[in-house]
Scaffold this motif. Structure first.
Motif, PDB file in Angstrom:
ATOM      1  N   UNK A  23       0.819  -1.222   0.000  1.00  0.00           N
ATOM      2  CA  UNK A  23       0.000   0.000   0.000  1.00  0.00           C
ATOM      3  C   UNK A  23       0.844   1.260   0.000  1.00  0.00           C
ATOM      4  N   UNK A  24       2.156   1.123   0.226  1.00  0.00           N
ATOM      5  CA  UNK A  24       3.075   2.258   0.416  1.00  0.00           C
ATOM      6  C   UNK A  24       2.677   3.114   1.613  1.00  0.00           C
ATOM      7  N   UNK A  25       1.954   2.511   2.547  1.00  0.00           N
ATOM      8  CA  UNK A  25       1.583   3.257   3.753  1.00  0.00           C
ATOM      9  C   UNK A  25       2.607   3.000   4.860  1.00  0.00           C
ATOM     10  N   UNK A  26       2.777   4.017   5.707  1.00  0.00           N
ATOM     11  CA  UNK A  26       3.689   3.906   6.839  1.00  0.00           C
ATOM     12  C   UNK A  26       2.866   3.944   8.121  1.00  0.00           C
ATOM     13  N   UNK A  27       3.149   3.041   9.045  1.00  0.00           N
ATOM     14  CA  UNK A  27       2.367   2.953  10.277  1.00  0.00           C
ATOM     15  C   UNK A  27       3.288   3.078  11.491  1.00  0.00           C
ATOM     16  N   UNK A  28       2.838   3.846  12.466  1.00  0.00           N
ATOM     17  CA  UNK A  28       3.521   3.922  13.764  1.00  0.00           C
ATOM     18  C   UNK A  28       2.874   2.878  14.662  1.00  0.00           C
ATOM     19  N   UNK A  29       3.686   1.984  15.229  1.00  0.00           N
ATOM     20  CA  UNK A  29       3.143   0.885  16.034  1.00  0.00           C
ATOM     21  C   UNK A  29       3.657   0.959  17.469  1.00  0.00           C
ATOM     22  N   UNK A  76      -8.068  -3.287  14.340  1.00  0.00           N
ATOM     23  CA  UNK A  76      -7.359  -2.154  13.721  1.00  0.00           C
ATOM     24  C   UNK A  76      -6.352  -2.654  12.682  1.00  0.00           C
ATOM     25  N   UNK A  77      -5.593  -3.668  13.058  1.00  0.00           N
ATOM     26  CA  UNK A  77      -4.586  -4.204  12.126  1.00  0.00           C
ATOM     27  C   UNK A  77      -5.263  -4.797  10.891  1.00  0.00           C
ATOM     28  N   UNK A  78      -6.444  -5.353  11.095  1.00  0.00           N
ATOM     29  CA  UNK A  78      -7.214  -5.906   9.973  1.00  0.00           C
ATOM     30  C   UNK A  78      -7.661  -4.777   9.040  1.00  0.00           C
ATOM     31  N   UNK A  79      -8.131  -3.679   9.631  1.00  0.00           N
ATOM     32  CA  UNK A  79      -8.559  -2.535   8.796  1.00  0.00           C
ATOM     33  C   UNK A  79      -7.390  -1.976   7.987  1.00  0.00           C
ATOM     34  N   UNK A  80      -6.209  -2.050   8.549  1.00  0.00           N
ATOM     35  CA  UNK A  80      -5.019  -1.539   7.849  1.00  0.00           C
ATOM     36  C   UNK A  80      -4.474  -2.552   6.827  1.00  0.00           C
ATOM     37  N   UNK A  81      -5.088  -3.723   6.803  1.00  0.00           N
ATOM     38  CA  UNK A  81      -4.663  -4.749   5.835  1.00  0.00           C
ATOM     39  C   UNK A  81      -3.401  -5.474   6.267  1.00  0.00           C
ATOM     40  N   UNK A  82      -3.074  -5.389   7.557  1.00  0.00           N
ATOM     41  CA  UNK A  82      -1.829  -6.015   8.028  1.00  0.00           C
ATOM     42  C   UNK A  82      -2.071  -7.439   8.525  1.00  0.00           C
TER      43      UNK A  82
END
Lengths: 88, 301
Positions: A23-29, A76-82
């Motif tokens: 997705x080229x998205x960056x996530x802060x975890x 949340x992780x599911x919504x982000x596709x992770x």
């Protein structure tokens, strides 16, 4: 779970940053979210199994890894596709 | 050849003929303009800049022209063109210089994707580069100007340029545009600072451009090693205070205000990560410029 090769990780102390190549998205975890993903990368688990592992990891920290928290985190992780949630 | 080594009339002739090519950091900027007094102001503010021989190969081919509409008789305007196209509305003719500055910023931000472009001032002292990333209104330019007039090298007031995969900041020293109250504040702080006229009522308020120090221009092809990423915030009444910022948070803030982080994809991610790993990261609140400069001086001593 996203294939390991789809994700680039960088870690700093208790937090991590994740780049998703798809997705080229960056996530802060948070530490909890990162641990959750790393555990699921090793093997598929159901909520109870995951909560148990997370409980072991975070038992002595302020972050109480309850099943409810883990469930919300997975949503949340599911919504982000992770992660992918499979019923049954 | 330096711009200030030529008579102004010669510069005006080169501008009118489109044979005016400036070396500005990593860019060759070709400009054609037939606007009165522009050569004089460019020479005043960019006198230490290198004038290049036109070869036809430049990063940006720019033109400032006077539209030939009836309007030219009662409210003359200047239009900015890049490769013959005008990306935005004309400005009043007497605002031709700020139009050139903003237009060049627009070109760099729109086309220079060979770099990761951070929206950040970059200054250097004792071999240590400090990035000052911030959104407009945070006092970034005023702090940057204060630092460079107290001996820091200016790499850029606006663009933190870094080649993906590299660990060095590329200089792109330009005039520092200050707005409204900051103009008088900086003039009081550094009376020796050379500036252009105040352009009133631009879309950003009153604006004046401060000349980059000669040494910064002389070293404009010399990269610098980043050591600190400091997010400044002008906060009235606050003593100058640095507070550590966790690396992951600093990553998100820095990437979030880059011009082209998302466009670069994974190489942008890797470059920002390497930068944050190589630097100490802090939030910086300040009010008084002297205190602010002293605080940042102590970091790099």
């Amino acid at each position: 779970m996203a294939a390991p090769e789809a994700l680039c990780w960088e870690h700093w102390d208790e937090e991590s940053v994740l780049f998703d190549r798809r997705s080229s998205q960056t996530h802060l975890l948070t530490a909890m979210a990162a641990e959750c993903l790393l555990l699921l990368q090793k093997e598929d688990m159901n909520l109870e199994q995951l909560a148990e592992k997370m409980g072991e990891r975070f038992h002595s920290t302020p972050q109480q890894a309850t099943q409810k928290q883990i469930g919300q985190l997975l949503l949340t992780l599911n919504e982000l596709g992770l992660v992918i949630t499979v019923s049954g | 050849m330096k711009l200030n080594s030529l008579p102004c009339s010669k510069l005006a002739a080169l501008l009118a003929a489109g044979e005016f090519v400036l070396r500005m950091g990593p860019f060759f900027v070709q400009l054609k303009a037939d606007i009165d007094d522009l050569a004089e102001l460019i020479q005043r503010l960019y006198g230490d800049c290198q004038l290049e021989t036109p070869t036809g190969i430049s990063d940006f081919h720019l033109r400032l022209s006077k539209p030939r509409s009836l309007r030219r008789f009662y409210r003359p305007q200047a239009r900015f063109l890049v490769d013959g196209h005008s990306p935005f509305a004309a400005f009043p003719l007497d605002h031709a210089f700020p139009l050139f500055e903003w237009g060049l910023n627009w070109c760099v931000a729109s086309y220079s994707h060979q770099f990761l472009m951070l929206h950040s001032a970059v200054v250097e002292k004792n071999g240590k580069a400090v990035l000052l990333p911030a959104w407009p209104g945070s006092g970034k330019s005023t702090l940057c100007a204060a630092l460079v007039y107290r001996g820091w090298r200016l790499l850029s007031d606006e663009f933190g340029l870094i080649r993906p995969g590299s660990d060095a900041m590329i200089p792109f020293p330009r005039c520092i545009p200050l707005k409204n109250e900051s103009i008088a504040i900086l003039s009081d702080f550094a009376p020796e600072a050379v500036s252009g006229p105040i352009f009133p009522r631009t879309r950003k308020g009153d604006v004046a451009h401060f000349k980059p120090p000669t040494e910064s221009m002389q070293r404009s092809t010399e990269p610098a090693t980043p050591r600190f990423v400091i997010f400044p915030r002008y906060t009235p009444g606050q003593r100058a205070t640095l507070r550590p910022l966790a690396g992951a948070r600093a990553f998100m803030k820095l990437a979030g205000n880059a011009f082209n982080y998302e466009l670069l994809g994974e190489s942008g991610f890797r470059t920002v990560a390497a930068l944050i790993h190589a630097c100490d990261t802090c939030l910086f609140h300040y009010d008084d410029l002297d205190q602010a400069v002293q605080t940042l001086d102590s970091l790099v001593e």
